[in-house]
Write a protein that holds these residues in place. Sequence first.
Motif, short mmCIF file in Angstrom:
data_model
loop_
_atom_site.label_atom_id
_atom_site.label_comp_id
_atom_site.label_asym_id
_atom_site.label_seq_id
_atom_site.Cartn_x
_atom_site.Cartn_y
_atom_site.Cartn_z
N VAL A 56 20.54 -3.78 -38.50
CA VAL A 56 20.47 -4.86 -37.52
C VAL A 56 19.22 -4.73 -36.65
O VAL A 56 18.47 -5.70 -36.45
CB VAL A 56 21.74 -4.88 -36.65
CG1 VAL A 56 21.56 -5.82 -35.45
CG2 VAL A 56 22.94 -5.31 -37.47
N LEU A 57 18.98 -3.53 -36.13
CA LEU A 57 17.86 -3.35 -35.20
C LEU A 57 16.51 -3.36 -35.90
O LEU A 57 15.57 -4.01 -35.44
CB LEU A 57 18.06 -2.05 -34.42
CG LEU A 57 19.19 -2.13 -33.39
CD1 LEU A 57 19.59 -0.73 -32.94
CD2 LEU A 57 18.78 -2.97 -32.19
N VAL A 58 16.40 -2.65 -37.01
CA VAL A 58 15.12 -2.63 -37.73
C VAL A 58 14.85 -3.98 -38.38
O VAL A 58 13.72 -4.48 -38.36
CB VAL A 58 15.10 -1.49 -38.77
CG1 VAL A 58 13.82 -1.55 -39.60
CG2 VAL A 58 15.20 -0.14 -38.07
N GLY A 59 15.89 -4.58 -38.93
CA GLY A 59 15.73 -5.90 -39.53
C GLY A 59 15.31 -6.94 -38.50
O GLY A 59 14.42 -7.77 -38.76
N GLY A 60 15.93 -6.91 -37.33
CA GLY A 60 15.55 -7.83 -36.27
C GLY A 60 14.11 -7.63 -35.82
O GLY A 60 13.38 -8.60 -35.56
#
Length: 310
Positions: A56-60
């Motif tokens: 979620v965080l890296v993709g965002g």
Amino acid sequence: MRMSTAVGLVLGFGLDRAVGDPRRWHPVAGFGSAAAALESATYRDGRMAGVVHEVVLVGGTAVLGVAVDRVGRGRFAVATALTALTTWTVLGGTTLARTGRAMADRLEAEDLAGARALLPALCGRDPEVLDADGLARAAVESIAENTSDATVAPLVWGALAGIPGLLVYRAVNTLDAMVGYRNDRYRNFGWAAARTDDLANLLPARVSGVLTVALAPLIGGRPAAALRAWRRDAAKHPSPNAGVAESAMAGALGVTLGGRTQYRYGPELRPTLGDGPAPRVADLRRAVCLSEAVQLAAALTAAVVSLSPK
């Protein structure tokens, strides 16, 4: 837009050298706050929960990086400025060097309380159990590892992938610093963050090692000694990347790093790296000088690489 990437990387590096990290509203600090808030919802004592947290965080961050990159597409001045600002945001080399010098100043003044108070800005060890020599060793090891993590790695990924590479790398590295620990809380949840950071740093750590070996004469070291320590000792380290950075630095300085290492979550017995005495304050100052030389060389190398056809 290869030229805008090259120029932007150099300008961003220069901005970091001139002013250091943003004093307020640092985007990386903002990302950390968002990650901590998300953790309150995603945390479970299991690897899959950690994978979700990482994705979620890296993709965002990747989506944000691509969006920022598109803003400057086809406009050299805008693309250069955005690359420079992003590079400045994700680099931490100047703050690292300043903190290393401040640590050396306090140790020289025999201000152990001040040195212990400063150590958390460099690494996660327990400063209260360290004497002056232990503080010097911890600082040298942190300077070595963070030269790669805080400057060489983002520049490498900036050269290879532009603004998205800069932002995604910093997200990966920040998450590792937040949850990539082997303590009871994060051994499972932080597994994905730690492994992703290992992968992201495989190439940059070796670039940092090569530059450390090549520039060892600037601090009175010998490239042959730095290379020998790297080849002989790096694989002993539990980290596939920190071992490269620390062993090359140990060989360049002519000191021995490693041994018993006390973290807040407990002790670890690290293998010894390099040959010679334990590092002293003078060695810490030499490590900072070598770190700054490696950082500059990495910036110039990244600019050249970014100009090459992909």
